[in-house]
Design a protein around this motif. Structure first.
Motif, mmCIF file in Angstrom:
data_model
loop_
_atom_site.group_PDB
_atom_site.id
_atom_site.type_symbol
_atom_site.label_atom_id
_atom_site.label_comp_id
_atom_site.label_asym_id
_atom_site.label_seq_id
_atom_site.Cartn_x
_atom_site.Cartn_y
_atom_site.Cartn_z
ATOM 1 N N MET A 1 0.838 -1.193 0.000
ATOM 2 C CA MET A 1 0.000 0.000 0.000
ATOM 3 C C MET A 1 0.879 1.251 0.000
ATOM 4 O O MET A 1 1.907 1.283 0.669
ATOM 5 C CB MET A 1 -0.919 -0.009 1.216
ATOM 6 N N LEU A 2 0.472 2.255 -0.724
ATOM 7 C CA LEU A 2 1.175 3.536 -0.718
ATOM 8 C C LEU A 2 1.069 4.188 0.653
ATOM 9 O O LEU A 2 0.059 4.044 1.343
ATOM 10 C CB LEU A 2 0.570 4.478 -1.755
ATOM 11 N N LYS A 3 2.089 4.917 1.032
ATOM 12 C CA LYS A 3 2.081 5.614 2.325
ATOM 13 C C LYS A 3 1.935 7.108 2.082
ATOM 14 O O LYS A 3 2.885 7.880 2.237
ATOM 15 C CB LYS A 3 3.348 5.293 3.098
ATOM 16 N N LEU A 4 0.747 7.505 1.663
ATOM 17 C CA LEU A 4 0.469 8.918 1.411
ATOM 18 C C LEU A 4 0.333 9.641 2.741
ATOM 19 O O LEU A 4 -0.281 9.132 3.675
ATOM 20 C CB LEU A 4 -0.811 9.061 0.592
ATOM 21 N N ARG A 5 0.868 10.852 2.805
ATOM 22 C CA ARG A 5 0.812 11.628 4.048
ATOM 23 C C ARG A 5 -0.326 12.644 4.049
ATOM 24 O O ARG A 5 -0.981 12.845 5.061
ATOM 25 C CB ARG A 5 2.137 12.344 4.285
ATOM 26 N N ARG A 6 -0.528 13.341 2.929
ATOM 27 C CA ARG A 6 -1.569 14.363 2.839
ATOM 28 C C ARG A 6 -1.610 14.853 1.402
ATOM 29 O O ARG A 6 -0.740 14.526 0.603
ATOM 30 C CB ARG A 6 -1.299 15.533 3.783
ATOM 31 N N VAL A 7 -2.576 15.664 1.068
ATOM 32 C CA VAL A 7 -2.606 16.301 -0.237
ATOM 33 C C VAL A 7 -1.549 17.405 -0.221
ATOM 34 O O VAL A 7 -1.549 18.255 0.680
ATOM 35 C CB VAL A 7 -4.002 16.884 -0.552
#
Length: 129
Positions: A1-7
């Motif tokens: 899974m991608l580890k996106l932090r925020r927009v």
């Protein structure tokens, strides 16, 4: 899974740079972080912030093509801002000569919201927290 932090940011291309710059800064109150004219592209890039956080890139290009942007068109549906008091927000918009759509109520959350359009008819939502 991608580890996106925020927009990180949202990028918009406008048809009339000065008109859109005035809308996003004078009407919505976004803060100018940086403005750059890129001669090779005949394009402005304006970095804008909300409450000190980098949020929006506003671009201009010579003769950009139109893109459908109504809420039910494919692509970006709308840009939404959270507000504490929707009635106060509407008063400020009206004082600036902008008439929002009738207030709606989210059937799932019970929260109220309304829409306006930016100078290129991009739907802008104000959603009461």
């Amino acid at each position: 899974m991608l580890k996106l932090r925020r927009v990180h940011h949202i990028a918009l291309i406008c048809s009339d740079y000065e008109k859109s710059k005035a809308f996003y800064t004078n009407v919505l109150g976004l803060e100018v972080l940086q403005e750059v004219y890129r001669q090779e592209r005949q394009s402005y890039k304006l970095d804008l912030a909300l409450n000190g956080a980098y949020l929006l890139e506003l671009f201009s290009f010579p003769d950009p093509p139109n893109r459908p942007s109504r809420p039910e068109a494919t692509g970006l549906r709308h840009l939404a801002f959270e507000v504490d008091d929707l009635d106060e927000t509407i008063e400020v918009l009206l004082d600036k000569g902008i008439t929002p759509e009738p207030v709606r109520k989210d059937e799932h959350t019970g929260k109220r919201f309304t829409f306006i359009s930016d100078p290129d008819d991009l739907p802008i939502e104000f959603y009461e927290s």
